[in-house]
Design an enzyme around this catalytic site. Structure first.
Site, mmCIF file in Angstrom:
data_model
loop_
_atom_site.group_PDB
_atom_site.id
_atom_site.type_symbol
_atom_site.label_atom_id
_atom_site.label_comp_id
_atom_site.label_asym_id
_atom_site.label_seq_id
_atom_site.Cartn_x
_atom_site.Cartn_y
_atom_site.Cartn_z
ATOM 1 N N ASP A 34 0.821 -1.214 0.000
ATOM 2 C CA ASP A 34 0.000 0.000 0.000
ATOM 3 C C ASP A 34 0.858 1.268 0.000
ATOM 4 O OD1 ASP A 34 -2.816 -1.098 2.045
ATOM 5 O OD2 ASP A 34 -2.057 -1.737 0.101
ATOM 6 N N ALA A 35 1.936 1.227 0.788
ATOM 7 C CA ALA A 35 2.784 2.418 0.906
ATOM 8 C C ALA A 35 3.423 2.761 -0.441
ATOM 9 C CB ALA A 35 3.857 2.194 1.962
ATOM 10 N N TYR A 37 2.132 1.973 -3.363
ATOM 11 C CA TYR A 37 1.035 2.499 -4.172
ATOM 12 C C TYR A 37 0.841 3.995 -3.869
ATOM 13 C CZ TYR A 37 -3.640 3.102 -6.129
ATOM 14 O OH TYR A 37 -4.712 3.546 -6.865
ATOM 15 N N ASP A 38 0.836 4.308 -2.581
ATOM 16 C CA ASP A 38 0.651 5.701 -2.174
ATOM 17 C C ASP A 38 1.763 6.594 -2.717
ATOM 18 O OD1 ASP A 38 -1.601 4.978 -0.851
ATOM 19 O OD2 ASP A 38 -0.686 4.949 1.147
ATOM 20 N N SER A 83 -38.367 -1.647 -10.125
ATOM 21 C CA SER A 83 -38.193 -2.378 -8.869
ATOM 22 C C SER A 83 -38.707 -3.798 -9.083
ATOM 23 C CB SER A 83 -38.953 -1.691 -7.742
ATOM 24 O OG SER A 83 -40.312 -1.590 -8.082
ATOM 25 N N LEU A 84 -38.299 -4.696 -8.213
ATOM 26 C CA LEU A 84 -38.633 -6.109 -8.418
ATOM 27 C C LEU A 84 -39.763 -6.553 -7.502
ATOM 28 C CD1 LEU A 84 -35.069 -7.688 -8.617
ATOM 29 C CD2 LEU A 84 -36.609 -7.153 -10.508
ATOM 30 N N GLU A 114 -28.930 -14.584 -9.839
ATOM 31 C CA GLU A 114 -27.869 -13.678 -9.384
ATOM 32 C C GLU A 114 -28.013 -13.426 -7.891
ATOM 33 O OE1 GLU A 114 -28.366 -10.129 -11.719
ATOM 34 O OE2 GLU A 114 -28.175 -11.180 -13.623
ATOM 35 N N LYS A 116 -28.441 -11.357 -4.652
ATOM 36 C CA LYS A 116 -29.010 -10.025 -4.428
ATOM 37 C C LYS A 116 -28.163 -9.336 -3.376
ATOM 38 C CE LYS A 116 -33.429 -7.731 -3.699
ATOM 39 N NZ LYS A 116 -32.956 -6.825 -2.641
ATOM 40 N N ASP A 118 -26.831 -6.562 -0.897
ATOM 41 C CA ASP A 118 -27.504 -5.568 -0.076
ATOM 42 C C ASP A 118 -26.752 -4.249 -0.169
ATOM 43 O OD1 ASP A 118 -29.599 -4.904 1.462
ATOM 44 O OD2 ASP A 118 -28.786 -5.701 3.329
ATOM 45 N N ARG A 137 -30.793 5.333 -7.956
ATOM 46 C CA ARG A 137 -32.039 4.890 -8.549
ATOM 47 C C ARG A 137 -33.134 5.933 -8.328
ATOM 48 N NH1 ARG A 137 -36.466 2.530 -6.756
ATOM 49 N NH2 ARG A 137 -37.650 1.316 -8.252
ATOM 50 N N TYR A 240 -24.776 -5.448 -13.075
ATOM 51 C CA TYR A 240 -25.608 -6.595 -13.449
ATOM 52 C C TYR A 240 -26.601 -6.323 -14.569
ATOM 53 C CZ TYR A 240 -28.352 -4.366 -9.709
ATOM 54 O OH TYR A 240 -28.974 -3.464 -8.898
ATOM 55 N N LYS A 304 -33.845 -13.922 -13.184
ATOM 56 C CA LYS A 304 -34.260 -13.245 -14.411
ATOM 57 C C LYS A 304 -34.447 -14.255 -15.534
ATOM 58 C CE LYS A 304 -31.490 -9.180 -13.256
ATOM 59 N NZ LYS A 304 -30.185 -8.518 -13.459
ATOM 60 N N LYS A 328 -36.197 -13.970 -1.631
ATOM 61 C CA LYS A 328 -35.566 -13.499 -0.386
ATOM 62 C C LYS A 328 -35.259 -14.630 0.580
ATOM 63 C CE LYS A 328 -35.809 -8.912 -0.622
ATOM 64 N NZ LYS A 328 -36.195 -8.120 0.442
ATOM 65 N N CYS A 422 -15.158 5.069 34.485
ATOM 66 C CA CYS A 422 -14.679 4.219 33.409
ATOM 67 C C CYS A 422 -14.372 2.819 33.951
ATOM 68 C CB CYS A 422 -13.415 4.845 32.822
ATOM 69 S SG CYS A 422 -12.505 3.742 31.746
ATOM 70 N N CYS A 425 -10.236 2.417 34.037
ATOM 71 C CA CYS A 425 -9.346 3.190 34.903
ATOM 72 C C CYS A 425 -10.065 3.752 36.117
ATOM 73 C CB CYS A 425 -8.708 4.329 34.124
ATOM 74 S SG CYS A 425 -9.900 5.557 33.597
ATOM 75 N N CYS A 440 -14.475 8.220 28.463
ATOM 76 C CA CYS A 440 -13.505 8.368 29.525
ATOM 77 C C CYS A 440 -12.510 9.410 29.033
ATOM 78 C CB CYS A 440 -12.796 7.033 29.767
ATOM 79 S SG CYS A 440 -11.380 7.194 30.845
ATOM 80 N N CYS A 445 -5.823 6.341 30.565
ATOM 81 C CA CYS A 445 -6.634 5.143 30.762
ATOM 82 C C CYS A 445 -5.961 3.945 30.081
ATOM 83 C CB CYS A 445 -8.017 5.385 30.166
ATOM 84 S SG CYS A 445 -9.076 3.946 30.145
HETATM 85 ZN ZN LIG Z 1 -10.704 4.962 31.413
#
Ligand SMILES: [Zn+2]
Length: 682
Positions: A34-35, A37-38, A83-84, A114, A116, A118, A137, A240, A304, A328, A422, A425, A440, A445
């Site tokens: 990642d570094a 890439y950055d 809508s379905l 397919e 579904k 969420d 949508r 899709y 479908k 569902k 807390c 602590c 806290c 802590c």
């Molecule tokens: Zn604490």
């Protein structure tokens, strides 16, 4: 670098970064860290800033930080997004299949099953292969323009991949295959389960509310006014279908999915063809059994009719296609008892109430604990200790207490109150029974200390290279640090005695610690980890107050004079500086020799008494760097234009702030004017 070389390098970086993003997001096979890439990303940003003529709209850098929309413009869908209908069980699906067969006069129909997902449905429009618009949508006819935000989703191609010909090599070398004039990809923006969980934890730690489920999180992330916020969210996209379809070669849903994939979209590998209703139900059952091992949440299947010709024949009824149905999964909700409510301490001291439940299996997973989010949620749902409650896996991921079953109460249930102290602590906590975030505020802590050390040393805070999670653990285990200020007393001998640390790297770390003493005030304020105070607020506070002493002495009224500091943030800052322990820590840091004021505040500066507002995108430096420059010269940076603003620095694509400046008669200067004033090299 001359412009020819820059052009080559920019083009190379653009294609490399796109390739790495694909490897990372599509294939889960990153080739580089990642570094790294950055680093490539930053190089591209810098080069594009120096040679803006070579920056293109589809550059990976454009995926973040485009001008924020003030509000979402409306987008009329060329073809309505339907809508379905839903089928809640097998028999409802069989009835659907029967209607389809009857209408078509067929014995059996070929379907595509397919998952579904969420998430949030979205349409992405490409003209001549280039992404030009994305919309939600909405009501199916009219959606919201979320183009700038969708551009930040790395799964979404900025440019369609051209189709490849199966021709003899060499034959088409010169001719790239044409891209469709108009291509309206449709699919689901979603947030995978694990990043969702992490993001929620971070939000809770920062004293923000958690998202109820990944779908809400995805929707909330896409409907952000600032694309940079969207870019920071772990969003993905599955395609899709399409809106208008001009390509006569595509005759079925399966053809279409193949084409979407060829154009560079993510298409779910869980999609399966099914000949007839029995195979559909088999495929559905298989999806159900795979459900818990998927990295994202699905709540059923979409079935479908495969053939487009048959789809046309079936048509639609009241905005739903007659050729598709959502099948569902049954809800995952069970009853159990709340045995206890305990309080967990997060990174910044946020206290989160958690229900300890009589273990219960919900959707095949044993649930023992469920977050109650915060005291307000507990009150709103009226959940009491000893209650029989309904538990569900929200968005089917995180167990959630839905509601108490009032009829099962016997009078022995007790009302939960947040603790005064807390649990880690035993220091008094800040919060009122009617407030969401309880915390806290004790900076020492134990539950928070490790995370504090890591935050304190992080790049955007004190920037102590070499003091990360592992080193923090080693130092704490060895008993070298008990307070943040102990960091400044560490010696090379102490550090080199730690696991596998040589003298050389120990000396390097001590040097980094020493160097951190001269970090700017804004970094120190950020490092203190004041709840609700992030990097930006820390910078505003530093520029407004000039020294930590002045900030510590500020009243909530003083604090509220600062741009974007509202009553809650002001109270949080104020409370922080009321804590004896926090003041002691600051005193120890002062004795250790940390810089506790803006350099300019000490000796004045050329920008003293002047305030700047930046708008539009700057070419020569990032806005952060420009802000640092202003502050280092004794000036202030503000987020909005007022009569008190001295200068508005207008970059390219400057928007409403520029208009406001003109309206108020505030001086508007270019980036080059600004750099000249600051005495910086252009
Ligand atoms: Zn604490």
């Amino acid at each position: 670098m001359d412009s020819g070389k820059a052009s080559d390098r920019i083009r190379w970086l653009q294609s490399e970064l796109s390739r790495h993003a694909r490897l990372y997001y599509e294939k889960d096979q990153p080739e580089i860290e990642d570094a790294d890439y950055d680093a490539l990303f930053r190089e591209l940003q810098d080069l594009e800033a120096r040679f803006p003529e070579f920056s293109t709209p589809d550059s990976p850098t454009r995926r973040v930080g485009s001008a924020p929309a003030r509000q979402f413009a409306q987008v009329v869908h060329n073809v309505p997004m339907l809508s379905l209908q839903n089928a809640m069980d097998d028999s409802e699906f069989l009835a659907f299949d029967e209607r389809v067969r009857k209408a078509l006069g067929l014995q059996s129909v070929d379907y595509v099953v397919e998952p579904k997902i969420d998430g949030l449905s979205c349409e992405i429009v490409y003209r001549d292969g280039v992404l030009v618009q994305a919309s939600t949508r909405g009501d199916g006819q009219v959606g919201e323009d979320i183009t700038a935000n969708v551009r930040t989703i790395k799964d979404v191609p900025q440019r369609l991949k051209a189709l490849s010909f199966n021709a003899e090599p060499g034959l088409f070398d010169e001719v790239s295959p044409p891209l469709p004039e108009l291509f309206e990809a449709r699919g689901e923006i979603y947030m995978p389960t694990e990043p969702f969980r992490q993001m929620n934890q971070e939000r809770l730690d920062a004293g923000m509310s958690a998202f109820a489920n990944p779908r809400n999180a995805a929707a909330g992330s896409v409907r952000q006014l600032d694309p940079a916020v969207t870019a920071s969210r772990p969003l993905r996209f599955f395609a899709y279908t399409v809106g208008r379809l001009d390509d006569r070669e595509i005759l079925s849903q399966r053809d279409l999915l193949r084409r979407l994939r060829e154009h560079g979209f993510q298409v779910s590998s869980l999609i399966r063809p099914a000949r007839g209703a029995a195979e559909v139900l088999d495929a559905f059952k298989r999806l159900g059994s795979e459900r818990d091992s998927l990295p994202f949440e699905i709540d059923g299947a979409v079935v479908k009719v495969d053939s487009f010709e048959l789809q046309r024949e079936l048509g639609e009824i009241s905005r739903s296609p007659r050729w598709a149905i959502a099948l569902k999964f049954p809800p995952r909700r069970e009853k159990t008892v709340v045995n206890r409510i305990v309080v967990q301490v997060g990174r910044t001291g946020v206290l989160t109430p958690v229900a300890e439940l009589e273990p219960v299996k919900v959707g095949g997973v044993m649930v023992r604990r469920a977050t109650l989010h915060n005291i307000q949620e507990i009150r709103r749902k009226d959940i009491r200790i000893g209650d029989v409650v309904e538990v569900q896996r929200a968005g089917d991921v995180i167990p959630e207490v839905v509601r108490p079953v009032i009829s099962e109460r016997d009078g022995n249930e007790t009302i939960f109150n947040m603790p005064d102290r807390c649990p880690s602590c035993l220091e008094p906590v800040a919060g009122r029974q009617d407030e969401i975030a309880w915390r806290c505020t004790n900076i020492s802590c134990p539950a928070q200390f490790r995370e504090h050390v890591i935050h304190f040393a992080s790049k955007r805070a004190m920037d102590i290279e070499g003091l990360g999670e592992r080193m923090a653990d080693l130092m704490i285990e060895a008993g070298l640090i008990h307070e943040i200020s102990d960091i400044y007393a560490l010696t090379v001998t102490q550090i080199s005695a730690l696991d596998r640390m040589g003298d050389k790297s120990a000396a390097k770390l001590v040097a980094a610690i020493e160097a951190s003493k001269r970090r700017p005030l804004a970094a120190l304020i950020n490092a203190l980890g004041i709840s609700l105070v992030g990097e930006t607020t820390a910078r505003d506070l530093a520029s407004n107050f000039g020294s930590l002493a002045a900030l510590a002495a500020a009243s909530t009224e003083d604090l509220r004079q600062v741009q974007d500091v509202g009553p809650i943030v002001a109270t949080s800052i104020f409370d922080f500086f009321q804590s004896r322990r926090n003041l002691d820590l600051i005193e120890r840091l002062r004795q250790a020799g940390l810089t506790m004021m803006n350099e300019s505040a000490a000796g004045g500066g050329p920008f003293e008494g002047k305030s700047f507002v930046f708008t539009g995108s700057l070419q020569k430096m990032t806005r952060d760097k420009a802000s640092d420059l202003v502050i280092s010269l004794g000036g202030k940076v503000s987020g909005s234009v007022s009569r008190g603003t001295s200068f508005v620095v207008a970059g390219s694509d400057a928007g409403s702030k520029l208009a406001k400046a003109r309206e108020l008669g505030v001086a508007v200067i270019s980036e080059l004017d600004f750099l000249a004033m600051a005495g910086a090299d252009a």
